[in-house]
Design an enzyme around this catalytic site. Sequence first.
Site, PDB file in Angstrom:
ATOM      1  N   ASP A  76     -11.932  -7.854  -3.610  1.00 30.08           N
ATOM      2  CA  ASP A  76     -11.505  -9.211  -3.957  1.00 30.08           C
ATOM      3  C   ASP A  76     -10.152  -9.574  -3.372  1.00 30.08           C
ATOM      4  O   ASP A  76      -9.316  -8.723  -3.078  1.00 30.08           O
ATOM      5  CB  ASP A  76     -11.486  -9.400  -5.469  1.00 30.08           C
ATOM      6  CG  ASP A  76     -10.621  -8.379  -6.195  1.00 30.08           C
ATOM      7  OD1 ASP A  76     -10.588  -7.214  -5.772  1.00 30.08           O
ATOM      8  OD2 ASP A  76      -9.962  -8.754  -7.190  1.00 30.08           O
ATOM      9  N   GLU A 136     -10.954  -6.089  -8.618  1.00 35.49           N
ATOM     10  CA  GLU A 136      -9.863  -5.186  -8.987  1.00 35.49           C
ATOM     11  C   GLU A 136      -8.680  -5.980  -9.510  1.00 35.49           C
ATOM     12  O   GLU A 136      -8.020  -5.577 -10.472  1.00 35.49           O
ATOM     13  CB  GLU A 136      -9.444  -4.328  -7.796  1.00 35.49           C
ATOM     14  CG  GLU A 136      -8.438  -3.225  -8.130  1.00 35.49           C
ATOM     15  CD  GLU A 136      -6.989  -3.708  -8.161  1.00 35.49           C
ATOM     16  OE1 GLU A 136      -6.200  -3.164  -8.971  1.00 35.49           O
ATOM     17  OE2 GLU A 136      -6.645  -4.631  -7.395  1.00 35.49           O
ATOM     18  N   GLU A 137      -8.395  -7.111  -8.870  1.00 41.33           N
ATOM     19  CA  GLU A 137      -7.244  -7.913  -9.288  1.00 41.33           C
ATOM     20  C   GLU A 137      -7.444  -8.502 -10.684  1.00 41.33           C
ATOM     21  O   GLU A 137      -6.467  -8.741 -11.400  1.00 41.33           O
ATOM     22  CB  GLU A 137      -6.985  -9.036  -8.279  1.00 41.33           C
ATOM     23  CG  GLU A 137      -6.630  -8.567  -6.875  1.00 41.33           C
ATOM     24  CD  GLU A 137      -5.300  -7.842  -6.789  1.00 41.33           C
ATOM     25  OE1 GLU A 137      -4.573  -7.788  -7.809  1.00 41.33           O
ATOM     26  OE2 GLU A 137      -4.982  -7.317  -5.705  1.00 41.33           O
ATOM     27  N   HIS A 359       0.965  -9.135  -2.315  1.00 39.04           N
ATOM     28  CA  HIS A 359       0.827 -10.294  -3.210  1.00 39.04           C
ATOM     29  C   HIS A 359       1.684 -11.479  -2.763  1.00 39.04           C
ATOM     30  O   HIS A 359       1.867 -12.425  -3.525  1.00 39.04           O
ATOM     31  CB  HIS A 359       1.135  -9.923  -4.672  1.00 39.04           C
ATOM     32  CG  HIS A 359       0.080  -9.073  -5.304  1.00 39.04           C
ATOM     33  ND1 HIS A 359      -0.314  -9.216  -6.618  1.00 39.04           N
ATOM     34  CD2 HIS A 359      -0.681  -8.066  -4.803  1.00 39.04           C
ATOM     35  CE1 HIS A 359      -1.263  -8.330  -6.890  1.00 39.04           C
ATOM     36  NE2 HIS A 359      -1.504  -7.617  -5.803  1.00 39.04           N
TER      37      HIS A 359
END
Length: 391
Positions: A76, A136-137, A359
């Site tokens: 993702d 995962e995020e 990020h």
Amino acid sequence: MFTVIEEQEQRLLEIRRALHRHPELAYQEKQTSALIGKELDRLGISYAAGLAGGTGIRAELGKGTGPCVALRADMDALPVLEETGLDFASQQSGVMHACGHDGHTAMLLGAAELLARSTVLDEIGGRAALLFQPAEEAGNGAEAMIADNCLQDVEMIFCGHIDTHHPVGHLAVDQGLICSYADPFLIEICGRGGHAARPHEAVDAVVVGASLVLNIQTMVSRMINPARPGVITVGRIAAGAVHNVIAGRAVLEGTIRSTHPDTREQIIRRMQGVVRGLEEMCRAEISFTLHRGLPAVVNDPVSCALARQAAREVVGADQVISQGFPSLGGEDFSFYQQKIPGTMIRFGAAKDPSAGPAHSGSFDFDEKVLACGSRWLATVAVYGLRYLQKS
């Protein structure tokens, strides 16, 4: 043991860049899943799709009845606006692969090809499960994969994460805790709205929220053992609508990060105490909602030793390093480790200084890491199977 030839390396680049152009958020990885399926079909690898909410894939190599080792990649992207200026930048506004998951997916497909083109699994009589995991995020993709029996027959699991703090060609392997507990929280403040010129008639939710933020930071710096790191981040504050009205309501959202279970519980208790104290002092109603999120990632001794051996074979002993202090980042690989032994390592992938941190909208990594990561994933699967076969 495994060599990535020029043709394969070029394919890894094409896969990573295709994924980067078309990033997808948690549980929306439909194009990503389709690309993976197409590549597995090309390699003649059987797989089950539609897992973990619809986009997860579990592939398997090897026809033996021996042990099974799993390799995991997350798929993702993040809700981040890309600012890299890359030729293959995201075509989805506000969505970006800003954490390297496009690279992880390409690496696992690269490892799949290396294993598929080799006879080593047949020689061992073991199997390698390839887990392409969504979300995962979001923090729960691993749980969804586990719920869909993706760990069936698996005895050990491995993964790696791109890390631009280390040079490409370096692999960071550490036993024990390497990623922290990560627990999201929500604080809702209910005061009393009023006129900006008459604060005595109101209970200002903005002031209460500001007091909470300051008290939280003091709590970490003065009440928590500094030898056991912890950090509380308030990532979102929402309050008020216009400049001349005292806000009657405010919302704060954030995360608690900690590296020890005692510190985790201490921070939670003290935050509850701070909320109760301010509620009494400020005459506001304050609710504190904690979601116990991600457990810590803890690499067990046996799988970590195998990961280190594989790393030494791939990059040489001199380039197998430590990541240093545990990261305060969270990783849902920890959910797999609660079921079976497993190790996560870090793939050095530092690029030029213009590339931003993970990020961020300017994040990028050295693509030479793709071949390195593919080789390590394939190699550690073999080391794991050989160990389990002898056990």
